[in-house]
Design a protein around this motif. Structure first.
Motif, PDB file in Angstrom:
ATOM      1  N   THR A  47      35.350  30.531  26.758  1.00 10.56           N
ATOM      2  CA  THR A  47      34.654  31.621  27.454  1.00 10.56           C
ATOM      3  C   THR A  47      34.849  31.510  28.956  1.00 10.56           C
ATOM      4  O   THR A  47      35.117  32.511  29.641  1.00 10.56           O
ATOM      5  CB  THR A  47      33.153  31.599  27.112  1.00 10.56           C
ATOM      6  N   LEU A  48      34.749  30.294  29.485  1.00 11.04           N
ATOM      7  CA  LEU A  48      34.927  30.093  30.926  1.00 11.04           C
ATOM      8  C   LEU A  48      36.346  30.461  31.339  1.00 11.04           C
ATOM      9  O   LEU A  48      36.559  31.128  32.365  1.00 11.04           O
ATOM     10  CB  LEU A  48      34.621  28.637  31.289  1.00 11.04           C
ATOM     11  N   ILE A  49      37.334  30.052  30.543  1.00 12.43           N
ATOM     12  CA  ILE A  49      38.736  30.362  30.857  1.00 12.43           C
ATOM     13  C   ILE A  49      38.979  31.864  30.804  1.00 12.43           C
ATOM     14  O   ILE A  49      39.702  32.429  31.638  1.00 12.43           O
ATOM     15  CB  ILE A  49      39.674  29.609  29.887  1.00 12.43           C
ATOM     16  N   LYS A  50      38.386  32.541  29.833  1.00 12.21           N
ATOM     17  CA  LYS A  50      38.590  33.990  29.714  1.00 12.21           C
ATOM     18  C   LYS A  50      37.952  34.743  30.873  1.00 12.21           C
ATOM     19  O   LYS A  50      38.449  35.794  31.292  1.00 12.21           O
ATOM     20  CB  LYS A  50      38.050  34.475  28.369  1.00 12.21           C
ATOM     21  N   ILE A  51      36.880  34.212  31.408  1.00  9.80           N
ATOM     22  CA  ILE A  51      36.299  34.809  32.615  1.00  9.80           C
ATOM     23  C   ILE A  51      37.206  34.542  33.811  1.00  9.80           C
ATOM     24  O   ILE A  51      37.486  35.430  34.623  1.00  9.80           O
ATOM     25  CB  ILE A  51      34.880  34.261  32.861  1.00  9.80           C
ATOM     26  N   MET A  52      37.713  33.327  33.897  1.00  9.36           N
ATOM     27  CA  MET A  52      38.612  32.962  34.990  1.00  9.36           C
ATOM     28  C   MET A  52      39.852  33.841  35.014  1.00  9.36           C
ATOM     29  O   MET A  52      40.337  34.232  36.077  1.00  9.36           O
ATOM     30  CB  MET A  52      39.030  31.485  34.860  1.00  9.36           C
ATOM     31  N   THR A  53      40.365  34.189  33.814  1.00  5.24           N
ATOM     32  CA  THR A  53      41.635  34.919  33.728  1.00  5.24           C
ATOM     33  C   THR A  53      41.449  36.416  33.467  1.00  5.24           C
ATOM     34  O   THR A  53      42.417  37.116  33.162  1.00  5.24           O
ATOM     35  CB  THR A  53      42.510  34.317  32.612  1.00  5.24           C
ATOM     36  N   GLY A  54      40.221  36.924  33.574  1.00  2.00           N
ATOM     37  CA  GLY A  54      39.998  38.364  33.506  1.00  2.00           C
ATOM     38  C   GLY A  54      39.853  38.957  32.120  1.00  2.00           C
ATOM     39  O   GLY A  54      39.738  40.181  31.982  1.00  2.00           O
ATOM     40  N   ALA A  55      39.853  38.122  31.069  1.00  2.00           N
ATOM     41  CA  ALA A  55      39.697  38.648  29.709  1.00  2.00           C
ATOM     42  C   ALA A  55      38.240  39.033  29.434  1.00  2.00           C
ATOM     43  O   ALA A  55      37.977  39.937  28.639  1.00  2.00           O
ATOM     44  CB  ALA A  55      40.175  37.633  28.685  1.00  2.00           C
ATOM     45  N   LYS A  68      38.109  33.705  48.961  1.00  2.00           N
ATOM     46  CA  LYS A  68      37.751  35.125  48.901  1.00  2.00           C
ATOM     47  C   LYS A  68      37.172  35.471  47.533  1.00  2.00           C
ATOM     48  O   LYS A  68      37.618  34.939  46.518  1.00  2.00           O
ATOM     49  CB  LYS A  68      38.981  35.993  49.172  1.00  2.00           C
ATOM     50  N   PRO A  69      36.167  36.372  47.478  1.00  2.00           N
ATOM     51  CA  PRO A  69      35.580  36.752  46.186  1.00  2.00           C
ATOM     52  C   PRO A  69      36.640  37.281  45.237  1.00  2.00           C
ATOM     53  O   PRO A  69      37.533  38.032  45.629  1.00  2.00           O
ATOM     54  CB  PRO A  69      34.580  37.856  46.568  1.00  2.00           C
ATOM     55  N   ALA A  70      36.562  36.855  43.969  1.00  2.26           N
ATOM     56  CA  ALA A  70      37.519  37.282  42.940  1.00  2.26           C
ATOM     57  C   ALA A  70      36.744  37.921  41.795  1.00  2.26           C
ATOM     58  O   ALA A  70      35.850  37.294  41.220  1.00  2.26           O
ATOM     59  CB  ALA A  70      38.320  36.084  42.432  1.00  2.26           C
ATOM     60  N   ASN A  71      37.083  39.170  41.494  1.00  2.00           N
ATOM     61  CA  ASN A  71      36.423  39.907  40.411  1.00  2.00           C
ATOM     62  C   ASN A  71      37.495  40.555  39.546  1.00  2.00           C
ATOM     63  O   ASN A  71      37.836  41.719  39.732  1.00  2.00           O
ATOM     64  CB  ASN A  71      35.470  40.971  40.977  1.00  2.00           C
ATOM     65  N   ASP A  77      44.902  41.915  36.324  1.00  2.00           N
ATOM     66  CA  ASP A  77      44.317  41.700  37.662  1.00  2.00           C
ATOM     67  C   ASP A  77      44.446  40.232  38.063  1.00  2.00           C
ATOM     68  O   ASP A  77      44.823  39.906  39.201  1.00  2.00           O
ATOM     69  CB  ASP A  77      42.834  42.096  37.675  1.00  2.00           C
ATOM     70  N   ALA A  78      44.103  39.349  37.121  1.00  3.40           N
ATOM     71  CA  ALA A  78      44.149  37.914  37.406  1.00  3.40           C
ATOM     72  C   ALA A  78      45.575  37.461  37.675  1.00  3.40           C
ATOM     73  O   ALA A  78      45.824  36.683  38.615  1.00  3.40           O
ATOM     74  CB  ALA A  78      43.544  37.135  36.237  1.00  3.40           C
ATOM     75  N   GLN A  79      46.530  37.941  36.883  1.00  2.00           N
ATOM     76  CA  GLN A  79      47.928  37.551  37.077  1.00  2.00           C
ATOM     77  C   GLN A  79      48.446  37.994  38.432  1.00  2.00           C
ATOM     78  O   GLN A  79      49.167  37.251  39.113  1.00  2.00           O
ATOM     79  CB  GLN A  79      48.781  38.143  35.956  1.00  2.00           C
ATOM     80  N   ARG A  80      48.080  39.220  38.827  1.00  2.00           N
ATOM     81  CA  ARG A  80      48.530  39.697  40.156  1.00  2.00           C
ATOM     82  C   ARG A  80      47.962  38.836  41.269  1.00  2.00           C
ATOM     83  O   ARG A  80      48.599  38.655  42.315  1.00  2.00           O
ATOM     84  CB  ARG A  80      48.121  41.164  40.347  1.00  2.00           C
ATOM     85  N   ALA A  81      46.769  38.264  41.033  1.00  2.40           N
ATOM     86  CA  ALA A  81      46.153  37.403  42.050  1.00  2.40           C
ATOM     87  C   ALA A  81      46.662  35.970  41.978  1.00  2.40           C
ATOM     88  O   ALA A  81      46.397  35.169  42.882  1.00  2.40           O
ATOM     89  CB  ALA A  81      44.632  37.423  41.888  1.00  2.40           C
ATOM     90  N   GLY A  82      47.398  35.638  40.883  1.00  6.21           N
ATOM     91  CA  GLY A  82      47.960  34.290  40.763  1.00  6.21           C
ATOM     92  C   GLY A  82      47.211  33.372  39.822  1.00  6.21           C
ATOM     93  O   GLY A  82      47.361  32.152  39.901  1.00  6.21           O
ATOM     94  N   VAL A  83      46.407  33.934  38.909  1.00  8.22           N
ATOM     95  CA  VAL A  83      45.691  33.124  37.916  1.00  8.22           C
ATOM     96  C   VAL A  83      46.253  33.492  36.547  1.00  8.22           C
ATOM     97  O   VAL A  83      46.058  34.607  36.066  1.00  8.22           O
ATOM     98  CB  VAL A  83      44.166  33.368  37.962  1.00  8.22           C
ATOM     99  N   VAL A  84      46.956  32.549  35.916  1.00  9.06           N
ATOM    100  CA  VAL A  84      47.726  32.843  34.699  1.00  9.06           C
ATOM    101  C   VAL A  84      47.389  31.821  33.616  1.00  9.06           C
ATOM    102  O   VAL A  84      47.273  30.627  33.893  1.00  9.06           O
ATOM    103  CB  VAL A  84      49.245  32.792  34.989  1.00  9.06           C
ATOM    104  N   ALA A  85      47.248  32.310  32.385  1.00 11.78           N
ATOM    105  CA  ALA A  85      46.982  31.421  31.252  1.00 11.78           C
ATOM    106  C   ALA A  85      48.173  31.405  30.296  1.00 11.78           C
ATOM    107  O   ALA A  85      48.782  32.439  30.035  1.00 11.78           O
ATOM    108  CB  ALA A  85      45.733  31.864  30.502  1.00 11.78           C
ATOM    109  N   VAL A  86      48.496  30.222  29.787  1.00 11.68           N
ATOM    110  CA  VAL A  86      49.518  30.056  28.746  1.00 11.68           C
ATOM    111  C   VAL A  86      48.820  29.434  27.546  1.00 11.68           C
ATOM    112  O   VAL A  86      48.352  28.295  27.609  1.00 11.68           O
ATOM    113  CB  VAL A  86      50.672  29.155  29.215  1.00 11.68           C
TER     114      VAL A  86
END
Length: 510
Positions: A47-55, A68-71, A77-86
């Motif tokens: 759940t924490l990871i899915k929040i981190m990555t925008g799911a 900077k605030p990230a929403n 959205d997350a990938q464009r900001a540089g937060v990516v999950a594999v």
């Protein structure tokens, strides 16, 4: 600004249908660190990871990326900001090339057409930078699982990943392939990428991670440096136990076995199973109340033995005798009717039906017994579900919750309950604790031991040698489609199992 963490999540809260999944959880990631996220299944990691990555959208708390605030409202959205999950199941296109997958939906163009030369060239440069010897023009489906996963990581890097989440990245990798992954991680770390590393294997955490954050029941427990943190202390944090209690009891050990009557006739006898080179004259027996462990390297024939007994694969020769009667199971339905149950190693592909409820998944194999004139008795179904959810300690908001929303350990319990409600005589377990945390692992191990005490026979296949040593009455070792060793009593040790698995290779090398 230099002291600001790369990513900071503060007091994150998430609620599903009135159930609090995350309760004020915090996490900080520094540039160039590998940070492990651990906890029992259901602790809130996913759940924490899915929040981190925008799911998922959070219901409370704050998240900051580079101060900077990230929403993030979507994974894009997350990938464009540089937060990516594999994730461990690589979600790429098998019939496209490596380069096409890496540049999917953002292909470089020239004069309105895809610039194939540039795409292949830049892919080759990226792969070389990561130390990967992969042809950019190779079709993804032609690569093995490990290389597909490396392509997924390379795609994340190509997106400009500042934070890379790796979820159970070694679950399907060989030891050599794990070494390649570690080298990629070291390169990314040196470039300043922050990596969130999720794994149930402690050896991996201590090999590559700098710090660890522990979650329990949706709450933050602690963040510690792994350097100097003993494994038993990490287990204590995960389980909420005192060290003295675990040292006495053993964090993953089975309860003491009752002695098996070796003079009793076998409950299950397998004689001369042969299927090409995969199985060559395999014979074994298991007595009532006995747990027979089975070890072997990948491709040794372990799973093929279980599938042959269960009627999932036809054999050329051999027979299976259960309770003194020969069974000729031509398919799994016939094996089930004879009293054999099979818990597959791949619960996602061969076990759960993701969009069905816990109730529907749990009673699937018992439906013929619950049906009259084509109508399922909902009353009987509910009674069975309630009984087994209580007995196995299945954690769900209700029996109607979709099984895909449950943790891996609870999904495994549902699948085990599916077979137990059919009252089997013999249980085939293929990697029963793979991909689940240490707490759920201990519960399933204790349950298997309890079932053996009740008189079931169990064949338990496992890659975890410690599990076999602690949990088996006997251990047999498969090698190249044949049984190469049988170990009893004091003979059962990790060293003796390894030696039995490696014997042919040692002879070939000499």
């Amino acid at each position: 600004m230099t002291n600001e963490p790369l990513l900071r999540m503060h007091n994150i809260r998430k609620v599903f249908s009135g159930v609090v999944a995350l309760d004020n959880v915090s996490l900080t990631l520094e540039r160039g660190e590998v940070h492990s996220l651990v906890g029992e299944n259901g602790a809130g990691k996913s759940t924490l990871i899915k929040i981190m990555t925008g799911a998922y959208m959070r219901d409370g708390g704050d998240m900051f990326l580079e101060g900077k605030p990230a929403n993030f409202r979507t994974p894009e959205d997350a990938q464009r900001a540089g937060v990516v999950a594999v994730y461990q199941e690589v979600n790429l296109l098998m019939f496209r090339t490596v380069a096409e997958n890496i540049f999917l939906n953002r292909e470089p163009c020239r004069f309105g057409f895809i610039d194939w030369a540039r795409m292949n060239r830049e892919t080759g440069e990226l792969l070389k930078r990561l130390g990967l010897n992969i042809n950019p023009k190779a079709t993804l489906g032609s690569l093995n699982i490990a290389m597909r996963q490396m392509v997924a990581i390379a795609r994340g890097v190509s997106l400009g990943a500042k934070v890379l989440v790796l979820d159970e990245p070694t679950s399907s990798l060989t030891e050599k392939e794990v070494g390649i992954l570690y080298e990629v991680i070291r390169r990314l770390k040196a470039e300043g990428t922050a990596i969130v590393y999720i794994s149930h294997r402690f050896d991996e955490l201590y090999a590559v991670c700098d710090r660890v954050t522990v979650l329990r029941d949706g709450k933050f427990v602690a963040t510690r440096s792994l350097k100097g943190l003993e494994r038993i202390d990490l287990i204590c944090l995960m389980l909420g136990k005192q060290r003295e209690e675990l040292e006495k009891k053993g964090a993953t050990a089975f309860d003491e076995h009752q002695p098996v009557n070796n003079n009793a006739p076998p409950l299950l006898a397998v004689e001369n199973l042969t299927r090409g080179r995969r199985l060559q004259n395999v014979s074994l027996d298991v007595r009532r109340g006995e747990i027979l462990g089975m070890a072997g390297l990948l491709g040794s024939g372990r799973t093929e033995v279980a599938r042959a007994i269960f009627g999932a694969d036809r054999t050329e020769t051999g027979r299976v005798v259960l309770n003194g009667q020969e069974i000729n199971a031509r398919n799994p339905n016939e094996a089930i009717r004879a009293g054999i149950a099979f818990l597959s190693e791949d619960r996602k592909a061969e076990g759960i039906i993701p969009d069905w409820s816990v109730r529907e998944n749990l009673t699937l194999a018992a439906l013929p017994a619950l049906t009259r004139a084509g109508v399922v008795s909902r009353k009987k179904q509910n009674e069975i579900v309630e009984r087994f959810m209580r007995r196995l300690g299945i954690k769900a908001t209700s029996a109607e919750q979709k099984i895909r929303e449950l943790s891996g350990g609870n999904q495994q319990k549902v699948l085990l309950a599916r077979w137990l409600c059919c009252n089997p005589k013999f249980l085939l377990l293929d990697e029963p604790t793979r991909g689940i945390d240490i707490g759920a692992k201990g519960e399933i191990q204790a349950l298997v031991n309890e079932l053996a005490k009740e008189g079931l026979g169990v064949l338990m296949i496992s890659s975890e040698l410690e599990e076999l040593v602690e949990g088996s009455d006997r251990v047999v070792v498969m090698r190249d489609g044949q049984l190469s060793a049988e170990l009893r009593g004091a003979q059962i040790s990790q060293d003796s199992i390894i030696n039995a698995m490696a014997e042919v290779n040692q002879r070939l090398d000499s």
